[in-house]
Design a protein around this motif. Structure first.
Motif, PDB file in Angstrom:
ATOM      1  N   TYR A 176      53.744 -38.686 101.621  1.00 53.91           N
ATOM      2  CA  TYR A 176      54.788 -38.174 100.727  1.00 53.91           C
ATOM      3  C   TYR A 176      54.477 -38.512  99.270  1.00 53.91           C
ATOM      4  O   TYR A 176      54.600 -37.661  98.374  1.00 53.91           O
ATOM      5  N   LEU A 177      54.061 -39.742  99.018  1.00 59.70           N
ATOM      6  CA  LEU A 177      53.757 -40.134  97.643  1.00 59.70           C
ATOM      7  C   LEU A 177      52.561 -39.367  97.093  1.00 59.70           C
ATOM      8  O   LEU A 177      52.521 -39.008  95.909  1.00 59.70           O
ATOM      9  N   GLU A 178      51.578 -39.114  97.937  1.00 59.15           N
ATOM     10  CA  GLU A 178      50.384 -38.397  97.480  1.00 59.15           C
ATOM     11  C   GLU A 178      50.634 -36.900  97.358  1.00 59.15           C
ATOM     12  O   GLU A 178      50.107 -36.245  96.454  1.00 59.15           O
ATOM     13  N   ALA A 179      51.444 -36.339  98.265  1.00 66.52           N
ATOM     14  CA  ALA A 179      51.690 -34.900  98.238  1.00 66.52           C
ATOM     15  C   ALA A 179      52.753 -34.510  97.213  1.00 66.52           C
ATOM     16  O   ALA A 179      52.708 -33.415  96.651  1.00 66.52           O
ATOM     17  N   GLY A 180      53.747 -35.381  96.996  1.00 65.91           N
ATOM     18  CA  GLY A 180      54.768 -35.120  95.986  1.00 65.91           C
ATOM     19  C   GLY A 180      55.972 -34.361  96.462  1.00 65.91           C
ATOM     20  O   GLY A 180      56.921 -34.156  95.691  1.00 65.91           O
ATOM     21  N   SER A 181      55.988 -33.915  97.706  1.00 69.01           N
ATOM     22  CA  SER A 181      57.155 -33.213  98.224  1.00 69.01           C
ATOM     23  C   SER A 181      57.208 -33.337  99.736  1.00 69.01           C
ATOM     24  O   SER A 181      56.194 -33.597 100.394  1.00 69.01           O
ATOM     25  N   LEU A 182      58.401 -33.157 100.289  1.00 72.70           N
ATOM     26  CA  LEU A 182      58.567 -33.226 101.736  1.00 72.70           C
ATOM     27  C   LEU A 182      57.761 -32.132 102.434  1.00 72.70           C
ATOM     28  O   LEU A 182      57.132 -32.372 103.466  1.00 72.70           O
ATOM     29  N   ALA A 183      57.775 -30.930 101.876  1.00 74.04           N
ATOM     30  CA  ALA A 183      57.101 -29.805 102.518  1.00 74.04           C
ATOM     31  C   ALA A 183      55.587 -30.024 102.577  1.00 74.04           C
ATOM     32  O   ALA A 183      54.952 -29.792 103.616  1.00 74.04           O
ATOM     33  N   ALA A 204      61.633 -40.161 108.853  1.00 73.00           N
ATOM     34  CA  ALA A 204      60.742 -41.321 108.846  1.00 73.00           C
ATOM     35  C   ALA A 204      60.936 -42.151 107.577  1.00 73.00           C
ATOM     36  O   ALA A 204      60.983 -43.392 107.629  1.00 73.00           O
ATOM     37  N   LEU A 205      61.085 -41.487 106.435  1.00 73.16           N
ATOM     38  CA  LEU A 205      61.283 -42.209 105.177  1.00 73.16           C
ATOM     39  C   LEU A 205      62.629 -42.941 105.170  1.00 73.16           C
ATOM     40  O   LEU A 205      62.716 -44.088 104.704  1.00 73.16           O
ATOM     41  N   HIS A 206      63.662 -42.287 105.662  1.00 69.99           N
ATOM     42  CA  HIS A 206      64.982 -42.916 105.733  1.00 69.99           C
ATOM     43  C   HIS A 206      64.952 -44.127 106.669  1.00 69.99           C
ATOM     44  O   HIS A 206      65.520 -45.189 106.357  1.00 69.99           O
ATOM     45  N   SER A 207      64.281 -43.981 107.825  1.00 72.73           N
ATOM     46  CA  SER A 207      64.194 -45.082 108.782  1.00 72.73           C
ATOM     47  C   SER A 207      63.393 -46.246 108.203  1.00 72.73           C
ATOM     48  O   SER A 207      63.731 -47.415 108.400  1.00 72.73           O
ATOM     49  N   LEU A 208      62.318 -45.924 107.462  1.00 72.86           N
ATOM     50  CA  LEU A 208      61.505 -46.972 106.834  1.00 72.86           C
ATOM     51  C   LEU A 208      62.322 -47.735 105.800  1.00 72.86           C
ATOM     52  O   LEU A 208      62.258 -48.973 105.708  1.00 72.86           O
ATOM     53  N   GLU A 209      63.121 -47.021 105.044  1.00 71.23           N
ATOM     54  CA  GLU A 209      63.987 -47.655 104.039  1.00 71.23           C
ATOM     55  C   GLU A 209      64.992 -48.578 104.711  1.00 71.23           C
ATOM     56  O   GLU A 209      65.244 -49.698 104.226  1.00 71.23           O
ATOM     57  N   ALA A 210      65.541 -48.144 105.830  1.00 69.35           N
ATOM     58  CA  ALA A 210      66.498 -48.985 106.554  1.00 69.35           C
ATOM     59  C   ALA A 210      65.817 -50.244 107.080  1.00 69.35           C
ATOM     60  O   ALA A 210      66.396 -51.342 107.053  1.00 69.35           O
ATOM     61  N   GLY A 211      64.597 -50.115 107.557  1.00 69.01           N
ATOM     62  CA  GLY A 211      63.878 -51.261 108.080  1.00 69.01           C
ATOM     63  C   GLY A 211      63.487 -52.258 107.006  1.00 69.01           C
ATOM     64  O   GLY A 211      63.408 -53.466 107.267  1.00 69.01           O
ATOM     65  N   GLU A 248      67.616 -37.479  93.417  1.00 70.49           N
ATOM     66  CA  GLU A 248      67.839 -36.640  92.238  1.00 70.49           C
ATOM     67  C   GLU A 248      67.947 -35.209  92.740  1.00 70.49           C
ATOM     68  O   GLU A 248      66.931 -34.523  92.927  1.00 70.49           O
ATOM     69  N   GLY A 249      69.176 -34.793  92.968  1.00 75.76           N
ATOM     70  CA  GLY A 249      69.395 -33.497  93.595  1.00 75.76           C
ATOM     71  C   GLY A 249      68.901 -33.564  95.030  1.00 75.76           C
ATOM     72  O   GLY A 249      69.305 -34.425  95.805  1.00 75.76           O
ATOM     73  N   ARG A 250      67.977 -32.644  95.383  1.00 74.04           N
ATOM     74  CA  ARG A 250      67.418 -32.630  96.729  1.00 74.04           C
ATOM     75  C   ARG A 250      66.095 -33.390  96.798  1.00 74.04           C
ATOM     76  O   ARG A 250      65.444 -33.435  97.841  1.00 74.04           O
ATOM     77  N   ASN A 251      65.681 -33.983  95.677  1.00 72.42           N
ATOM     78  CA  ASN A 251      64.406 -34.694  95.613  1.00 72.42           C
ATOM     79  C   ASN A 251      64.581 -36.183  95.876  1.00 72.42           C
ATOM     80  O   ASN A 251      65.610 -36.769  95.524  1.00 72.42           O
ATOM     81  N   LEU A 252      63.554 -36.771  96.497  1.00 70.07           N
ATOM     82  CA  LEU A 252      63.495 -38.221  96.675  1.00 70.07           C
ATOM     83  C   LEU A 252      62.483 -38.774  95.686  1.00 70.07           C
ATOM     84  O   LEU A 252      61.291 -38.455  95.744  1.00 70.07           O
ATOM     85  N   PRO A 288      60.456 -41.919  94.349  1.00 69.29           N
ATOM     86  CA  PRO A 288      60.097 -43.281  94.781  1.00 69.29           C
ATOM     87  C   PRO A 288      60.406 -44.319  93.707  1.00 69.29           C
ATOM     88  O   PRO A 288      60.193 -44.094  92.518  1.00 69.29           O
ATOM     89  N   THR A 289      60.915 -45.449  94.137  1.00 70.86           N
ATOM     90  CA  THR A 289      61.183 -46.570  93.239  1.00 70.86           C
ATOM     91  C   THR A 289      59.929 -47.429  93.112  1.00 70.86           C
ATOM     92  O   THR A 289      58.919 -47.201  93.789  1.00 70.86           O
ATOM     93  N   ASP A 290      60.013 -48.448  92.238  1.00 69.63           N
ATOM     94  CA  ASP A 290      58.900 -49.394  92.125  1.00 69.63           C
ATOM     95  C   ASP A 290      58.642 -50.092  93.456  1.00 69.63           C
ATOM     96  O   ASP A 290      57.490 -50.395  93.807  1.00 69.63           O
ATOM     97  N   ALA A 291      59.719 -50.334  94.204  1.00 72.32           N
ATOM     98  CA  ALA A 291      59.578 -50.984  95.507  1.00 72.32           C
ATOM     99  C   ALA A 291      58.745 -50.112  96.453  1.00 72.32           C
ATOM    100  O   ALA A 291      57.915 -50.615  97.222  1.00 72.32           O
ATOM    101  N   ALA A 292      58.955 -48.797  96.417  1.00 72.76           N
ATOM    102  CA  ALA A 292      58.181 -47.881  97.264  1.00 72.76           C
ATOM    103  C   ALA A 292      56.696 -47.921  96.892  1.00 72.76           C
ATOM    104  O   ALA A 292      55.816 -47.870  97.769  1.00 72.76           O
ATOM    105  N   GLN A 293      56.416 -48.029  95.587  1.00 70.61           N
ATOM    106  CA  GLN A 293      55.019 -48.085  95.137  1.00 70.61           C
ATOM    107  C   GLN A 293      54.346 -49.376  95.601  1.00 70.61           C
ATOM    108  O   GLN A 293      53.173 -49.377  96.000  1.00 70.61           O
TER     109      GLN A 293
END
Length: 303
Positions: free
Chosen positions: A20-27, A43-50, A59-63, A65-70
């Motif tokens: 996701y970080l490399e591609a830049g979009s869910l699609a 998968a991203l939502h579950s990872l965040e919960a874990g 931001e609207g329909r976009n996710l 990434p925060t500094d924590a994700a990086q």
């Protein structure tokens, strides 16, 4: 207190994060991973919960990434790379899909069968480094059991639960004598008429030696053995040099030379060797061994 990693955090989900970080979009991430966009989002939502912290801002329909994700992504890259290397090393230690294949073979098979097998395996897996270890039946089988060899080409061993053997071909045993001996021109040999003959033979660990002794047991006398050697080519040279007679498998006939004659045994002593490819049954799905088995079958079909 020992820190426990949540079951929500898996290697697959970390791979989704990186995609996701490399591609830049869910699609685009879904396309790269060949899964649905819903699966990526889940998968991203579950990872965040874990992780028990925020990895993305909405931001609207976009996710976004925060500094924590990086930070997590950088650690994930190293972790996944280390795991790939660990998997490769583990499989190599077990012999699976390693870049090296160690094959044991009887000396007598190195004249025709083994070169054809090696050509076949190189055509199928050109990147594979093959090591050939010649030896006796017993020595090669012991090395296979100990994991020092990946596969062996020998006479058929006694059945073992952990060893798989694939029959390749059968070979007749012949009486071998110097070309100018009293046996020259005979159509077959009655071993009972050779009681006063001198013999040379392979050492006890070779299948040909066992056949040799069995033939003379049937003939009813113990042969006079003047010398034992550890490879069949030395044995053939001793016979052609007049040191003694012996019994040899038919597969060496093409390299025996004009100074040595190979004569069929009388039907009472006739025997055959079954030549096979053997390997550990636990590795029967190893791609290298599957390629080797295919190369062996092709080799014996063309020789």
């Amino acid at each position: 207190m020992q820190l426990r990693i949540s079951e929500e955090i898996t290697f697959r989900k970390l791979e989704v994060l990186l995609a996701y970080l490399e591609a830049g979009s869910l699609a685009r991430a879904a396309e790269r991973l060949d899964i649905s966009t819903v699966s990526v989002h889940r998968a991203l939502h579950s990872l965040e919960a874990g992780m028990h912290c925020t990895l993305f801002r909405h931001e609207g329909r976009n996710l976004v990434p925060t500094d924590a994700a990086q930070v997590l992504a950088e650690a994930a890259r190293n972790l996944i790379a280390d795991m790939h290397q660990a998997i490769r090393k583990t499989r190599e230690a077990a012999g699976y899909s390693a870049g090296r294949l160690r094959i044991g073979s009887l000396f007598s098979l190195t004249a025709t069968t083994v070169p054809e097998v090696l050509r076949g395996i190189k055509l199928r897996r050109p990147e594979l480094h093959v090591e050939l270890v010649p030896g006796s039946n017993d020595d090669l089988l012991n090395q296979l059991r100990q994991g020092e060899l990946d596969a062996i080409l020998t006479a058929m061993p006694e059945p073992e639960p952990e060893i798989e053997s694939i029959v390749l071909f059968e070979d007749d045993i012949f009486f071998a004598a110097p070309a100018d001996s009293a046996y020259a021109g005979k159509t077959c040999i009655d071993l009972r008429q050779c009681a006063g003959e001198r013999f040379v033979t392979l050492s006890a660990g070779f299948a040909t030696y066992r056949g040799f002794m069995e033939a003379f047991r049937i003939a009813g006398f113990e042969p006079t053995i003047t010398m034992r050697v550890d490879d069949i080519y030395t044995l053939m040279n001793l016979v052609s040099g007049g040191i003694g007679c012996t019994l040899l498998p038919g597969r060496v006939r093409g390299v025996a030379g004009h100074r040595l004659q190979m004569i069929p045994l009388d039907s009472r002593y006739a025997m055959r060797q079954t030549i096979c490819l053997s390997f550990k049954r636990a590795r029967e799905r190893d791609p290298n061994l599957l390629a080797l088995a295919a190369a062996c079958r092709m080799a014996v079909s063309t020789t």
